[in-house]
Scaffold this motif. Structure first.
Motif, PDB file in Angstrom:
ATOM      1  N   LYS A 113       0.868  -1.036  -0.253  1.00  0.00           N
ATOM      2  CA  LYS A 113       0.074  -0.009  -0.093  1.00  0.00           C
ATOM      3  C   LYS A 113       0.872   1.247   0.104  1.00  0.00           C
ATOM      4  O   LYS A 113       1.788   1.371   0.897  1.00  0.00           O
ATOM      5  CB  LYS A 113      -0.901   0.070   1.264  1.00  0.00           C
ATOM      6  CG  LYS A 113      -2.270  -1.042   1.276  1.00  0.00           C
ATOM      7  CD  LYS A 113      -2.819  -0.747   2.354  1.00  0.00           C
ATOM      8  CE  LYS A 113      -3.905  -1.810   2.573  1.00  0.00           C
ATOM      9  NZ  LYS A 113      -4.764  -1.451   3.857  1.00  0.00           N
ATOM     10  N   LEU A 135       1.210   5.527   0.114  1.00  0.00           N
ATOM     11  CA  LEU A 135       0.560   6.828   0.244  1.00  0.00           C
ATOM     12  C   LEU A 135       1.190   7.954  -0.104  1.00  0.00           C
ATOM     13  O   LEU A 135       2.592   8.136  -0.088  1.00  0.00           O
ATOM     14  CB  LEU A 135       0.402   6.818   1.851  1.00  0.00           C
ATOM     15  CG  LEU A 135      -0.229   8.475   2.373  1.00  0.00           C
ATOM     16  CD1 LEU A 135      -1.603   8.388   1.893  1.00  0.00           C
ATOM     17  CD2 LEU A 135      -0.104   8.500   3.899  1.00  0.00           C
ATOM     18  N   ILE A 162      -3.334   4.362  -1.419  1.00  0.00           N
ATOM     19  CA  ILE A 162      -4.504   5.026  -0.345  1.00  0.00           C
ATOM     20  C   ILE A 162      -4.703   6.656  -0.792  1.00  0.00           C
ATOM     21  O   ILE A 162      -3.901   7.408  -1.158  1.00  0.00           O
ATOM     22  CB  ILE A 162      -4.034   5.067   1.015  1.00  0.00           C
ATOM     23  CG1 ILE A 162      -3.594   3.792   1.319  1.00  0.00           C
ATOM     24  CG2 ILE A 162      -4.895   5.756   1.805  1.00  0.00           C
ATOM     25  CD1 ILE A 162      -3.016   3.462   2.610  1.00  0.00           C
ATOM     26  N   GLN A 204      -5.948   9.631   0.628  1.00  0.00           N
ATOM     27  CA  GLN A 204      -6.324  10.366   1.949  1.00  0.00           C
ATOM     28  C   GLN A 204      -7.386  11.693   1.793  1.00  0.00           C
ATOM     29  O   GLN A 204      -7.934  11.984   2.698  1.00  0.00           O
ATOM     30  CB  GLN A 204      -5.113  11.061   2.596  1.00  0.00           C
ATOM     31  CG  GLN A 204      -4.316  12.045   1.844  1.00  0.00           C
ATOM     32  CD  GLN A 204      -3.213  11.541   0.902  1.00  0.00           C
ATOM     33  OE1 GLN A 204      -3.425  10.696   0.116  1.00  0.00           O
ATOM     34  NE2 GLN A 204      -2.066  12.202   0.855  1.00  0.00           N
ATOM     35  N   PHE A 227      -3.598   6.936   7.898  1.00  0.00           N
ATOM     36  CA  PHE A 227      -3.171   6.266   6.763  1.00  0.00           C
ATOM     37  C   PHE A 227      -1.758   6.086   6.746  1.00  0.00           C
ATOM     38  O   PHE A 227      -1.429   5.066   5.922  1.00  0.00           O
ATOM     39  CB  PHE A 227      -3.608   7.347   5.560  1.00  0.00           C
ATOM     40  CG  PHE A 227      -5.238   7.305   5.319  1.00  0.00           C
ATOM     41  CD1 PHE A 227      -5.793   6.230   5.352  1.00  0.00           C
ATOM     42  CD2 PHE A 227      -5.754   8.577   5.051  1.00  0.00           C
ATOM     43  CE1 PHE A 227      -7.176   5.975   4.905  1.00  0.00           C
ATOM     44  CE2 PHE A 227      -7.141   8.582   5.005  1.00  0.00           C
ATOM     45  CZ  PHE A 227      -7.896   7.216   4.642  1.00  0.00           C
ATOM     46  N   GLU A 258      -1.475   2.634   8.096  1.00  0.00           N
ATOM     47  CA  GLU A 258      -1.806   1.739   7.263  1.00  0.00           C
ATOM     48  C   GLU A 258      -1.206   1.312   5.869  1.00  0.00           C
ATOM     49  O   GLU A 258      -1.063   0.182   5.353  1.00  0.00           O
ATOM     50  CB  GLU A 258      -3.432   2.014   6.763  1.00  0.00           C
ATOM     51  CG  GLU A 258      -4.341   2.014   7.773  1.00  0.00           C
ATOM     52  CD  GLU A 258      -5.784   2.481   7.460  1.00  0.00           C
ATOM     53  OE1 GLU A 258      -5.722   2.536   6.066  1.00  0.00           O
ATOM     54  OE2 GLU A 258      -6.677   2.775   8.119  1.00  0.00           O
ATOM     55  N   CYS A 259      -0.201   2.370   5.613  1.00  0.00           N
ATOM     56  CA  CYS A 259       0.625   2.177   4.339  1.00  0.00           C
ATOM     57  C   CYS A 259       1.759   1.466   4.577  1.00  0.00           C
ATOM     58  O   CYS A 259       2.335   1.250   5.786  1.00  0.00           O
ATOM     59  CB  CYS A 259       0.698   3.531   3.682  1.00  0.00           C
ATOM     60  SG  CYS A 259       2.167   4.418   4.376  1.00  0.00           S
TER      61      CYS A 259
END
Length: 133
Positions: A2, A4, A32, A34, A65, A68-69
């Motif tokens: 993932k 960002l 992602i 954002q 985020f 999460e990345c």
């Protein structure tokens, strides 16, 4: 993996972030977004002094985020408080940071925190493909 994409948002710079997000998605990467919530696109706000709660929500959103990345791609052609903190936070979490500088970089900070520094989108793709393999 993932990704960002971070970078300066104000003064019309959000367009560079969106263009890079779209480019990476077209190249098959999981990116992602954002800004998917309308309120998170703060590019038209010129003064946050009376918008403390919104500022907190935007920062909380971005930090979530980052957590999460796997990799942050930071556009560092212009100075940005937010981008600098996002890079720092990502590094503290053990995330990979790739700095995209298509122009000269007069500051040592983003370079020092980056795993890789790339000068073009094509070079970025090469680096991301190596990380993903």
């Amino acid at each position: 993996m993932k990704l960002l994409v971070c970078g300066p948002v104000a003064h019309g710079n959000i367009q560079k972030i969106r263009e890079l997000q779209n480019f990476l998605k077209e190249e098959g990467f999981n990116v992602i977004d954002q800004f998917r919530e309308e309120e998170m696109d703060y590019s038209s706000i010129r003064d946050f002094r009376d918008k403390k709660r919104l500022a907190e929500r935007i920062v909380e959103n971005d930090l979530k985020f980052i957590e999460e990345c796997d990799v942050i791609v930071a556009i560092c052609d212009k100075p940005s408080f937010g981008t600098a903190i996002e890079i720092y936070y990502a590094k503290k979490l053990g995330k990979k940071v790739i700095v995209l500088n298509e122009e000269a970089q007069p500051s040592p900070w983003p370079i020092a925190f980056a795993e890789q520094v790339v000068r073009s989108k094509e070079e970025l793709i090469e680096v991301l493909l190596k990380l993903d393999s």
